[in-house]
Design an enzyme around this catalytic site. Structure first.
Site, PDB file in Angstrom:
ATOM      1  N   HIS A 289      46.614 145.684   1.640  1.00  0.00           N
ATOM      2  CA  HIS A 289      46.887 144.314   1.173  1.00  0.00           C
ATOM      3  C   HIS A 289      48.394 144.179   0.927  1.00  0.00           C
ATOM      4  CE1 HIS A 289      46.222 140.451  -0.521  1.00  0.00           C
ATOM      5  NE2 HIS A 289      45.614 140.754  -1.638  1.00  0.00           N
ATOM      6  N   HIS A 328      44.899 141.153  10.745  1.00  0.00           N
ATOM      7  CA  HIS A 328      44.577 140.301   9.602  1.00  0.00           C
ATOM      8  C   HIS A 328      43.108 139.914   9.682  1.00  0.00           C
ATOM      9  CE1 HIS A 328      44.891 137.058   6.654  1.00  0.00           C
ATOM     10  NE2 HIS A 328      46.010 137.647   6.292  1.00  0.00           N
ATOM     11  N   ASP A 386      53.516 140.927   6.307  1.00  0.00           N
ATOM     12  CA  ASP A 386      54.181 142.128   5.774  1.00  0.00           C
ATOM     13  C   ASP A 386      55.040 142.844   6.794  1.00  0.00           C
ATOM     14  OD1 ASP A 386      51.208 142.445   3.982  1.00  0.00           O
ATOM     15  OD2 ASP A 386      53.180 142.114   3.093  1.00  0.00           O
TER      16      ASP A 386
HETATM   17  C1  SDX Z   1      47.881 140.922   3.532  1.00  0.00           C
HETATM   18  O1  SDX Z   1      43.650 138.430   3.330  1.00  0.00           O
HETATM   19  C2  SDX Z   1      44.858 137.948   3.224  1.00  0.00           C
HETATM   20  O2  SDX Z   1      45.107 136.779   3.323  1.00  0.00           O
HETATM   21  C3  SDX Z   1      45.915 139.007   2.942  1.00  0.00           C
HETATM   22  C4  SDX Z   1      47.351 138.538   2.983  1.00  0.00           C
HETATM   23  C5  SDX Z   1      47.633 137.570   1.872  1.00  0.00           C
HETATM   24  O3  SDX Z   1      48.590 136.786   2.012  1.00  0.00           O
HETATM   25  O4  SDX Z   1      46.979 137.674   0.811  1.00  0.00           O
HETATM   26  O5  SDX Z   1      47.619 137.900   4.236  1.00  0.00           O
HETATM   27  C6  SDX Z   1      48.321 139.701   2.810  1.00  0.00           C
HETATM   28  O6  SDX Z   1      47.226 141.735   2.939  1.00  0.00           O
HETATM   29  C7  SDX Z   1      48.226 141.076   4.991  1.00  0.00           C
HETATM   30  C8  SDX Z   1      47.597 142.361   5.632  1.00  0.00           C
HETATM   31  C9  SDX Z   1      48.525 143.538   5.309  1.00  0.00           C
HETATM   32  N1  SDX Z   1      47.861 144.814   5.690  1.00  0.00           N
HETATM   33  C10 SDX Z   1      48.326 145.542   6.730  1.00  0.00           C
HETATM   34  O7  SDX Z   1      49.231 145.181   7.478  1.00  0.00           O
HETATM   35  C11 SDX Z   1      47.621 146.875   6.897  1.00  0.00           C
HETATM   36  C12 SDX Z   1      47.308 147.116   8.385  1.00  0.00           C
HETATM   37  N2  SDX Z   1      46.253 146.131   8.784  1.00  0.00           N
HETATM   38  C13 SDX Z   1      44.931 146.475   8.515  1.00  0.00           C
HETATM   39  O8  SDX Z   1      44.538 147.644   7.965  1.00  0.00           O
HETATM   40  C14 SDX Z   1      43.882 145.429   8.866  1.00  0.00           C
HETATM   41  O9  SDX Z   1      44.288 144.748   9.985  1.00  0.00           O
HETATM   42  C15 SDX Z   1      43.556 144.489   7.753  1.00  0.00           C
HETATM   43  C16 SDX Z   1      43.179 145.225   6.526  1.00  0.00           C
HETATM   44  C17 SDX Z   1      44.712 143.579   7.472  1.00  0.00           C
HETATM   45  C18 SDX Z   1      42.373 143.636   8.205  1.00  0.00           C
HETATM   46  O10 SDX Z   1      41.333 144.505   8.365  1.00  0.00           O
HETATM   47  P1  SDX Z   1      39.862 144.007   8.802  1.00  0.00           P
HETATM   48  O11 SDX Z   1      39.809 142.540   8.957  1.00  0.00           O
HETATM   49  O12 SDX Z   1      38.908 144.674   7.906  1.00  0.00           O
HETATM   50  O13 SDX Z   1      39.767 144.558  10.247  1.00  0.00           O
HETATM   51  P2  SDX Z   1      39.267 145.998  10.600  1.00  0.00           P
HETATM   52  O14 SDX Z   1      39.976 146.995   9.697  1.00  0.00           O
HETATM   53  O15 SDX Z   1      37.791 146.011  10.639  1.00  0.00           O
HETATM   54  O16 SDX Z   1      39.849 146.191  12.050  1.00  0.00           O
HETATM   55  C19 SDX Z   1      39.207 145.607  13.192  1.00  0.00           C
HETATM   56  C20 SDX Z   1      39.613 146.494  14.334  1.00  0.00           C
HETATM   57  C21 SDX Z   1      39.286 147.953  14.072  1.00  0.00           C
HETATM   58  O17 SDX Z   1      39.197 148.595  15.344  1.00  0.00           O
HETATM   59  P3  SDX Z   1      37.730 149.064  15.846  1.00  0.00           P
HETATM   60  O18 SDX Z   1      37.252 150.004  14.750  1.00  0.00           O
HETATM   61  O19 SDX Z   1      36.919 147.791  15.947  1.00  0.00           O
HETATM   62  O20 SDX Z   1      38.024 149.750  17.148  1.00  0.00           O
HETATM   63  O21 SDX Z   1      41.031 146.489  14.498  1.00  0.00           O
HETATM   64  C22 SDX Z   1      41.574 147.780  14.191  1.00  0.00           C
HETATM   65  C23 SDX Z   1      40.513 148.540  13.420  1.00  0.00           C
HETATM   66  O22 SDX Z   1      40.627 149.924  13.620  1.00  0.00           O
HETATM   67  N3  SDX Z   1      42.732 147.541  13.373  1.00  0.00           N
HETATM   68  C24 SDX Z   1      43.868 148.203  13.487  1.00  0.00           C
HETATM   69  C25 SDX Z   1      44.737 147.580  12.579  1.00  0.00           C
HETATM   70  N4  SDX Z   1      44.097 146.598  11.947  1.00  0.00           N
HETATM   71  C26 SDX Z   1      42.843 146.573  12.418  1.00  0.00           C
HETATM   72  N5  SDX Z   1      44.211 149.244  14.267  1.00  0.00           N
HETATM   73  C27 SDX Z   1      45.489 149.661  14.133  1.00  0.00           C
HETATM   74  N6  SDX Z   1      46.402 149.117  13.309  1.00  0.00           N
HETATM   75  C28 SDX Z   1      46.044 148.082  12.510  1.00  0.00           C
HETATM   76  N7  SDX Z   1      46.921 147.526  11.708  1.00  0.00           N
END
Ligand code: SDX
Length: 454
Positions: A289, A328, A386
């Site tokens: 997050h 996201h 971010d």
């Molecule tokens: C914020 O919710 C909000 O609005 C949050 C926010 C706000 O203003 O409040 O916007 C702020 O928190 C932004 C997000 C910051 N976090 C990151 O940058 C961390 C890296 N990103 C993630 O870990 C991920 O993308 C999330 C947590 C942001 C979202 O995760 P989800 O929706 O639970 O998606 P998921 O983890 O289920 O991923 C779906 C697929 C998966 O692959 P498969 O298992 O289906 O093969 O996408 C892949 C994940 O492995 N994936 C990533 C990835 N994000 C998702 N793979 C590599 N790198 C990534 N960053």
């Protein structure tokens, strides 16, 4: 509810207005265990989960529940604060596009808009700004409280503790039914967050605390509390203060994200707002997050150079790495906030002389290759808020451990707005999810103790 009000969800997951060929805005569900069917109204693209409890196999049956870990497909509330269209990359606060707010408003004006629902007129903005300026000081006891932390304590841990501690200085804030107590809590939290954040930073640097300077605007005052040294008057560079103020606007609210959901859940117990916001700080701390901005810089530094980007991205594809700052839950397109921040990176680097920051080169190369790679585009992984923000904070001379603290400062106005909206929602009850029980049942303790030889 009339047809034109009832929404349906189209193929892209977006709510439409439900108008069309006069078909009933309902779903009919047949329980094949009993052959019984129920017809449920579609209300603004949703079904009432509690309506499923009608589906029973016998009168004693609890009835059906929905199962939705992490609430991937569950609306927890009705809100009029922030609208996001994840497919189109649209973000609006009280109906105003984020691009217009960044161009024409200040963070305090946006905070007023989030909390009150409408833009302030000149008198309202002046009063709001004055009241926040007059509440930036914190009780002196908080300085002694901070002294209890080690020098290397993470500033988010200190912020989490001090925000929670604020509830002990304002015991009347427990009267959440009192409009004046709610109003004062909103002003105090928005006003004091920069002070608590700056004090945490100064403690980690072993530097004396800098008190607020009422002659400076919100962002400039925060910079002064961070960076003032021996000069009698801290003069922030107006271009940097404006860039920071824009970053505050971009981080102010984001509908039901993890930390806002935490504030609403904790607030639903009718605890005071300082404790509820402390829960939001705790949730934001996580690297998935708000902690992602710090993690992005650590990732860029670990990659080290543009030539090593392909190897890193291969590591992401084979699951050994996570591309921090990408992806996201809602945006399945470029996060509009990332687009705006990226424009400010070059400007801030130029002003601070941080131009040619090698980490920026790595970030640009990383983005370019990822956006050109089917692995990422097929998973709708685009830069989020971010990805670039940390580069600006670093250029401003802010240490990485402070990045998420800086996210928490503006998000406080969003948390407060959502908390107030929750309190006024007639459907609000204490948040208490159900579960699917997967454990043992009716075990015999004494028999098992005997079997253990006890
Ligand atoms: C914020 O919710 C909000 O609005 C949050 C926010 C706000 O203003 O409040 O916007 C702020 O928190 C932004 C997000 C910051 N976090 C990151 O940058 C961390 C890296 N990103 C993630 O870990 C991920 O993308 C999330 C947590 C942001 C979202 O995760 P989800 O929706 O639970 O998606 P998921 O983890 O289920 O991923 C779906 C697929 C998966 O692959 P498969 O298992 O289906 O093969 O996408 C892949 C994940 O492995 N994936 C990533 C990835 N994000 C998702 N793979 C590599 N790198 C990534 N960053």
């Amino acid at each position: 509810m009339s047809d034109e009000q009832v929404g349906v969800v189209d193929a892209t997951g977006q709510q439409t207005n439900g108008s069309g060929d006069g078909r009933p805005q309902t779903v009919t569900i047949t329980d094949n265990r009993t052959g019984e069917s129920i017809e449920l109204p579609i209300e603004e693209g949703t079904l009432r989960a509690t309506a499923l409890r009608q589906m029973k196999t016998n009168p004693d049956d609890f009835g059906l529940m929905t199962y939705d870990p992490a609430y991937l497909n569950t609306a927890s509330c009705r809100s009029a604060i922030t609208y996001i269209d994840g497919a189109a990359g649209v973000l609006q606060h009280r109906g105003y596009p984020i691009e217009q707010l960044c161009e024409h408003s200040s963070y305090l004006e946006v905070a007023y808009l989030l909390v009150h629902g409408e833009l302030p007129n000149n008198d309202q903005l002046a009063t709001w700004t004055h009241e926040i300026t007059m509440h930036t000081f914190v009780h002196e006891n908080l300085k002694e409280f901070l002294e209890g932390f080690r020098y290397d304590a993470h500033p988010m841990g200190m912020l989490l503790a001090t925000v929670g501690a604020l509830s002990t200085f304002y015991p009347d804030s427990k009267n959440i039914g009192d409009p004046e107590e709610r109003r004062m809590a909103a002003i105090r939290l928005i006003a004091k967050m920069p002070t608590l954040a700056a004090f945490a930073y100064r403690h980690s640097q072993g530097m004396p605390y800098v008190y607020p300077d009422n002659d400076l605007d919100y962002a400039g005052n925060f910079m002064g509390m961070l960076f003032k040294m021996t000069e009698t008057k801290y003069e922030p560079d107006p271009r940097l203060a404006k860039a920071l103020d824009t970053l505050f606007i971009l981080h102010a609210d984001h509908e039901q994200n993890c930390s806002t959901a935490a504030v609403r859940a904790v607030g639903s117990s009718q605890v005071d707002p300082y404790s509820a916001v402390a829960a939001g700080v705790a949730a934001l701390y996580g690297p998935l997050h708000g902690g992602a901005n710090e993690a992005v810089l650590q990732m860029l530094a670990r990659i080290g150079g543009t030539d090593r980007v392909p190897d890193f991205l291969n590591g992401v594809k084979n699951g050994k790495e996570r591309l921090m700052g990408f992806g996201h839950r809602v945006y399945k397109n470029y996060d509009p906030r990332a687009r705006i921040i990226k424009k400010h990176v070059d400007e801030v680097l130029e002003v601070t002389g941080g131009g040619g920051n090698p980490l920026l080169d790595v970030a640009v190369e990383l983005e370019k290759r990822a956006l050109d790679d089917e692995y990422f585009t097929s998973r709708k992984l685009y830069p989020n808020v971010d990805f670039y923000s940390g580069l600006i904070y670093e250029a401003l001379g802010i240490p990485r451990a402070m990045f998420t603290v800086i996210f928490a400062i503006p998000r406080t106005s969003g948390w407060i707005a959502q908390w107030l909206e929750m309190l006024d929602d007639p459907e609000t009850k204490i948040a208490r999810p159900r579960q699917i029980y997967t454990g043992h049942r009716d075990r015999d303790l004494t028999a098992d103790l005997r079997a253990l030889g006890r």
